[in-house]
Write a protein that holds these residues in place. Sequence first.
Motif, short mmCIF file in Angstrom:
data_model
loop_
_atom_site.label_atom_id
_atom_site.label_comp_id
_atom_site.label_asym_id
_atom_site.label_seq_id
_atom_site.Cartn_x
_atom_site.Cartn_y
_atom_site.Cartn_z
N ARG A 450 -17.91 -19.03 -5.35
CA ARG A 450 -16.88 -19.02 -6.38
C ARG A 450 -16.65 -17.59 -6.90
O ARG A 450 -15.53 -17.14 -7.10
CB ARG A 450 -17.33 -19.93 -7.53
N ALA A 451 -17.77 -16.87 -7.08
CA ALA A 451 -17.69 -15.50 -7.60
C ALA A 451 -16.97 -14.57 -6.62
O ALA A 451 -16.24 -13.67 -7.04
CB ALA A 451 -19.09 -14.97 -7.90
N VAL A 452 -17.18 -14.76 -5.30
CA VAL A 452 -16.47 -13.94 -4.30
C VAL A 452 -14.97 -14.10 -4.48
O VAL A 452 -14.21 -13.13 -4.48
CB VAL A 452 -16.89 -14.33 -2.86
N SER A 453 -14.54 -15.36 -4.67
CA SER A 453 -13.12 -15.65 -4.86
C SER A 453 -12.59 -15.00 -6.14
O SER A 453 -11.53 -14.34 -6.13
CB SER A 453 -12.93 -17.17 -4.91
N VAL A 454 -13.32 -15.15 -7.22
CA VAL A 454 -12.87 -14.61 -8.52
C VAL A 454 -12.84 -13.08 -8.50
O VAL A 454 -11.88 -12.47 -8.97
CB VAL A 454 -13.78 -15.13 -9.66
N LEU A 455 -13.88 -12.46 -7.94
CA LEU A 455 -13.93 -10.99 -7.91
C LEU A 455 -12.86 -10.41 -6.99
O LEU A 455 -12.32 -9.34 -7.26
CB LEU A 455 -15.32 -10.52 -7.47
N SER A 456 -12.57 -11.10 -5.88
CA SER A 456 -11.49 -10.64 -4.99
C SER A 456 -10.17 -10.65 -5.73
O SER A 456 -9.36 -9.73 -5.63
CB SER A 456 -11.40 -11.52 -3.74
N CYS A 457 -9.95 -11.71 -6.51
CA CYS A 457 -8.72 -11.83 -7.30
C CYS A 457 -8.71 -10.77 -8.42
O CYS A 457 -7.67 -10.16 -8.70
CB CYS A 457 -8.66 -13.23 -7.89
N ALA A 458 -9.88 -10.53 -9.01
CA ALA A 458 -9.98 -9.54 -10.10
C ALA A 458 -9.63 -8.14 -9.62
O ALA A 458 -9.12 -7.32 -10.39
CB ALA A 458 -11.40 -9.55 -10.68
N SER A 459 -9.87 -7.84 -8.34
CA SER A 459 -9.54 -6.50 -7.83
C SER A 459 -8.03 -6.24 -7.89
O SER A 459 -7.60 -5.10 -7.95
CB SER A 459 -10.07 -6.32 -6.40
N TYR A 460 -7.23 -7.32 -7.87
CA TYR A 460 -5.77 -7.16 -8.01
C TYR A 460 -5.37 -7.08 -9.48
O TYR A 460 -4.54 -6.26 -9.86
CB TYR A 460 -5.04 -8.30 -7.29
N ARG A 461 -5.99 -7.94 -10.31
CA ARG A 461 -5.73 -7.85 -11.75
C ARG A 461 -6.05 -6.45 -12.27
O ARG A 461 -5.33 -5.89 -13.10
CB ARG A 461 -6.57 -8.88 -12.50
N ASN A 462 -7.13 -5.86 -11.76
CA ASN A 462 -7.56 -4.54 -12.24
C ASN A 462 -6.52 -3.45 -11.99
O ASN A 462 -6.52 -2.41 -12.65
CB ASN A 462 -8.89 -4.14 -11.58
N GLN A 463 -5.63 -3.69 -11.03
CA GLN A 463 -4.63 -2.68 -10.70
C GLN A 463 -3.57 -2.52 -11.81
O GLN A 463 -2.90 -1.50 -11.88
CB GLN A 463 -3.94 -3.03 -9.38
N VAL A 464 -3.44 -3.54 -12.66
CA VAL A 464 -2.44 -3.46 -13.73
C VAL A 464 -3.07 -3.11 -15.08
O VAL A 464 -2.37 -2.90 -16.06
CB VAL A 464 -1.66 -4.80 -13.82
N LEU A 465 -4.40 -2.98 -15.11
CA LEU A 465 -5.09 -2.74 -16.39
C LEU A 465 -4.62 -1.47 -17.10
O LEU A 465 -4.50 -1.45 -18.32
CB LEU A 465 -6.61 -2.67 -16.17
N HIS A 466 -4.35 -0.41 -16.32
CA HIS A 466 -3.96 0.85 -16.98
C HIS A 466 -2.65 0.70 -17.76
O HIS A 466 -2.42 1.43 -18.72
CB HIS A 466 -3.83 1.98 -15.95
N VAL A 467 -1.81 -0.25 -17.35
CA VAL A 467 -0.53 -0.47 -18.05
C VAL A 467 -0.78 -1.15 -19.40
O VAL A 467 -0.19 -0.80 -20.41
CB VAL A 467 0.41 -1.34 -17.19
N PHE A 468 -1.69 -2.13 -19.39
CA PHE A 468 -1.88 -2.98 -20.58
C PHE A 468 -3.09 -2.61 -21.43
O PHE A 468 -3.30 -3.18 -22.50
CB PHE A 468 -2.05 -4.44 -20.13
N LEU A 469 -3.92 -1.67 -20.93
CA LEU A 469 -5.23 -1.43 -21.57
C LEU A 469 -5.13 -1.13 -23.06
O LEU A 469 -5.81 -1.76 -23.88
CB LEU A 469 -5.95 -0.29 -20.86
N ARG A 470 -4.31 -0.17 -23.45
CA ARG A 470 -4.29 0.26 -24.86
C ARG A 470 -3.78 -0.84 -25.79
O ARG A 470 -4.43 -1.13 -26.81
CB ARG A 470 -3.52 1.57 -24.97
N PRO A 471 -2.63 -1.49 -25.48
CA PRO A 471 -2.23 -2.61 -26.34
C PRO A 471 -3.24 -3.76 -26.32
O PRO A 471 -3.43 -4.44 -27.34
CB PRO A 471 -0.88 -3.05 -25.78
N ALA A 472 -3.92 -3.96 -25.19
CA ALA A 472 -4.94 -5.03 -25.12
C ALA A 472 -6.12 -4.70 -26.03
O ALA A 472 -6.66 -5.58 -26.72
CB ALA A 472 -5.41 -5.23 -23.68
N MET A 473 -6.54 -3.44 -26.07
CA MET A 473 -7.63 -3.04 -26.97
C MET A 473 -7.22 -3.24 -28.42
O MET A 473 -8.03 -3.66 -29.25
CB MET A 473 -8.02 -1.57 -26.71
N LEU A 474 -5.96 -2.97 -28.73
CA LEU A 474 -5.47 -3.18 -30.10
C LEU A 474 -5.45 -4.67 -30.43
O LEU A 474 -5.82 -5.08 -31.54
CB LEU A 474 -4.07 -2.57 -30.27
N ALA A 475 -5.06 -5.50 -29.45
CA ALA A 475 -5.04 -6.96 -29.68
C ALA A 475 -6.45 -7.47 -29.98
O ALA A 475 -6.65 -8.28 -30.90
CB ALA A 475 -4.47 -7.66 -28.45
#
Length: 601
Positions: A450-475
Amino acid sequence: YQRDPMLKRDGFEDILEERRNSSDLKYALRCYAPVLYKGVTPCKANMLKNIVLQSDQLRYVINQVSQESGEAPDIIQEEASVILEEMAHRLQISTVRFFAFALSKAFKTLFQHVCVNEEGIQRLQQAIQEHPVVLLPSHRSYMDFLLMSYILYTYDLALPVIAAGMDFMGMKFVGEMLRMSGAFFIRRSFGGDKLYWAVFSEYVKTMLRNGFAPIEFFLEGTRSRTCKSLTPKLGLLNIVIEPFFKGEVFDVNLVPISISYERILEESLYARELLGVPKPKESTSGLLKARRILSEDYGSIHVYFGQPVSVRSLAQGKVNRSTYNLFPRHIPRKPMEETQSFVNDTAYRIVRLQEDNMVLKPWVLMASLLLQNLEGMELSVLTEQTVWLRGLALSYAAFLDWPDHAPTAKVVSSSLALHRGLACVSGGRVSLVVGEPLGPVTPEEALFNRAVSVLSCASYRNQVLHVFLRPAMLAVAMHTAASSKKNEVYNCFSFLWDMFSNDFILCPGDTDFEEACYLLVKTGAVQMPQQDIVMTDIGQPTLSFFNGLLEPFLQGYQVVCRYLCEEASEGLTEKQYIPAVRSFAVKLILAGAFTSLSELF
């Protein structure tokens, strides 16, 4: 570093289009006559070695090591020669032509498109003629440095010499072929080996000072297994900037390059490495076994050559270069504090520029949503929320590659088809794919799959983190602060900033809090009456998504803190620590203490 809110980016050309319609052999054997820095003639590998071995700086260190060790200078000189022989590239155009032919065949099989911003190529061509150039690509795949040389050969630009790890040198035949296509090999760490450091730094600086070829290395030091940017390593950057500080060159151009993969070749390999499965040793037999990937579709690659960054312009008013005139140039000196601070700031600036020009595909948005709904989502809901998230990303200046005029349902279904190894549709619901076991499995083995599946998917989510990081930290700060008072929220934001400074690219001195406030106000999620920060009537979906985006990272820290408080013993080494925390996380998840897996490993 300040992101330009009116950021304008170049368009792309698909370099595979021509390859599909013309002969690969003609392409490989065509006339190749790149323009070099100030018209210098390319330097033969042996001549380059002689220049390095006879340099004043290396001779000084050889004498120093001789005095410290008691060995004759001639013996130390021979050691330096052996190090250089092991390290140096032997660029040969015949090998480059072979790679041009072989990679054309491979790329046409693996990828639908390889897109390059031609305006960036034109800027690079101009920069190469004016000053020494350092190419600084992002690093997500082994494919990166082959791809870079392939693109430069395609556009008739000078081929770079590339810093590569010793791991590749051990590959029979392949290691030597990489050397003959411009790779020079360096140890992963030098320890206190003064002679090795002197040979290495003088080799790099000689190539830079004389402009024999652009120098290429990865600021992050290694491939990012999580696909989020790693904090930069400063050693090589210090070396390439030093000739400017010493007045040996007028300027140095640093070129940030963003390489974006629609589908990462190593996605499941990375997930397994993060879960403690040892990294496969680089070998020729391993490369041959990897041929099966040629039957897969890996979508598109986008390579964006950023605006060259002038070290001279950056250093204006920040570094006093006159202090370098107080000592002979050949005597190695530890960088001064202001120099070190400048190099650090420059490194972070370059990585931020890489992030800004990363091209994001629809799947990264879909992966971000699926990871907050691990039990699965209705396809119609996923489609609707992907459209919503697309609008949010675009309002935050994300570089999104969304097919023009295509119906949203088609965009979502084609993304799911390309990533069918990660997500599937059944009965109108989309859920992550978990590898089917061949027989009975323990709860730990089921969790691993299950973790292999989730971490593989997370590697794509991580690609957008720089866009949302600062407003997400504020949230998150708004959610955890004791009140809605701006100073209370700011204190929580600062705590998160400090905590995440090794996880994300956060530059000291940046106005991250102000940027976060501006973005959340801009999209109508918060308002700021007087000295308060409060959620608006329509802000709930945005703030909820942002809290969910950072939740797994916060949970990761919680697990580490619990482990250190409850189970850690004195004298725990780093080698023991990571597997121990991983085992502790498994125990907590199986006990039902956590619902999210995406960062606990």
